[in-house]
Scaffold this active site. Structure first.
Site, short mmCIF file in Angstrom:
data_model
loop_
_atom_site.label_atom_id
_atom_site.label_comp_id
_atom_site.label_asym_id
_atom_site.label_seq_id
_atom_site.Cartn_x
_atom_site.Cartn_y
_atom_site.Cartn_z
N LYS A 2 0.66 -1.16 0.34
CA LYS A 2 0.55 -0.20 -0.22
C LYS A 2 0.75 1.10 0.08
O LYS A 2 0.93 2.38 -0.55
CB LYS A 2 -1.51 0.06 1.17
CG LYS A 2 -2.17 -0.85 0.82
CD LYS A 2 -2.90 -0.86 2.39
CE LYS A 2 -4.35 -2.92 2.31
NZ LYS A 2 -4.40 -2.91 3.80
N GLN A 37 -5.92 -2.67 8.99
CA GLN A 37 -5.73 -3.59 8.68
C GLN A 37 -5.84 -4.51 9.42
O GLN A 37 -6.04 -4.73 10.56
CB GLN A 37 -3.54 -3.67 8.24
CG GLN A 37 -3.53 -4.79 8.32
CD GLN A 37 -4.03 -4.83 6.14
OE1 GLN A 37 -3.92 -3.76 5.29
NE2 GLN A 37 -4.79 -6.09 5.55
N ASP A 60 -11.90 1.86 3.51
CA ASP A 60 -12.01 0.16 2.89
C ASP A 60 -14.09 -0.19 3.08
O ASP A 60 -14.40 -0.70 2.23
CB ASP A 60 -12.13 -0.70 3.93
CG ASP A 60 -10.96 -1.19 4.61
OD1 ASP A 60 -10.00 -1.64 3.50
OD2 ASP A 60 -10.18 -1.13 5.04
#
Ligand code: GUN
Length: 282
Positions: A52, A96, A119
């Site tokens: 990322k 995460q 997300d």
């Protein structure tokens, strides 16, 4: 003959598009910024977080990394999220997953401000996806839709079978495929006659988390196969949820692992971060 859907190639084109958008935003004094939180030292999560960061560099997005120890408390994690929520220079926040077992995933995801939720895991954003009116889409399903679009694979009226019902992939994937007028079936560990159900699919999405779970005898000739799995096996290699070598002979299109869905997930995250910056900066 099958065609390989290269996530590597398609994600590059998405990231190039995002990089152009970032250039334009910077001309207007806006620098998109993504904050990533990693709790503990799960090796796979570390690899994802590092990828990322690299993608942010490619796109010109500022990236912040917060590494918390595996024994971090819920309070520590929550107060970091609250700090990032109120920091106007941060546009996107990603925690995460999975989190260590003692931490409440739901509590953290609910705490992230919906407009910074790149997300799309916050219940408010999930609700928007259900009614087909959204700013962000979850990165993996959206990346898959981008791949299908790139290959001109139309879902209208197709039988799409998704194996796996997670909040991250299976459930939102079903919503996106429905929006494209597909007939969608979501299979899971309690599904009866899985083989027969998958054998009717024009498009199969495998998101099970078990190496080579989908075998050639489950695949209809000419099916499109999308493999979300990333499983590290005893030989140290990565395998998808699909038995690639056998299934490719029956497929019209198939994604590889690695170099398939994985890079698309990250490219979508970059797109979502830019969208978040645009929304926040009006
Ligand atoms: N872990 C595996 N996939 C994802 C994802 O898309 N987002 C987050 N936050 N964690 C993940």
């Amino acid at each position: 003959m099958f065609k390989l859907i290269s996530g590597k190639e398609i994600s590059l084109s998405v990231k190039e598009r995002v990089a152009e958008e970032v250039k334009d935003l910077k001309k207007n004094g806006i620098e998109p910024c993504l904050a990533v939180i990693l709790v503990g030292d799960d090796p796979a999560s570390k690899v994802y977080v590092n990828n990322k960061k690299k993608a942010c560099e490619f796109c010109g997005i500022r990236s912040l990394e917060y590494l918390l120890p595996a024994d971090a408390s819920q309070e520590e994690l929550n107060s970091l999220v609250e700090k990032l929520n109120s920091d106007e220079s941060v546009n996107g926040i990603l925690c995460q997953l999975p989190l260590p077992a003692h931490l409440d995933e739901k509590e953290v995801l609910n705490l992230i401000k919906p407009e910074k939720d790149v997300d799309a895991f916050h219940p408010e954003n999930v609700g928007h996806i259900m009614i087909g009116d959204f700013n962000f889409l979850p990165c993996t399903p959206a990346g898959i839709m981008e791949m299908l679009k790139y290959e001109n694979i139309c879902l209208d009226g197709k039988n799409c079978v998704i194996i796996g019902r997670s909040n991250i992939v299976g459930k939102p994937m079903a919503m996106l495929m429905l929006k494209e007028n597909a007939t969608v079936t979501v299979c899971h560990s309690h599904t009866k006659n899985l083989k027969e159900v998958v054998a009717r699919a024009d498009v199969v999405v495998a998101a099970v988390g078990k190496a080579k779970f989908v075998t050639a005898d489950m695949i209809k000739d000419g099916a499109v196969i999308i493999d979300v799995g990333i499983n590290r096996c005893e030989d140290g290699k990565l395998y998808g949820d699909v038995d690639f070598e056998a299934c490719k002979e029956k497929a019209s299109y198939i994604t590889p692992v690695p170099g398939g869905v994985g890079p698309m997930t990250i490219a979508t995250l970059m797109q979502n971060t830019v969208t978040a910056a645009k929304i926040q900066k009006g």
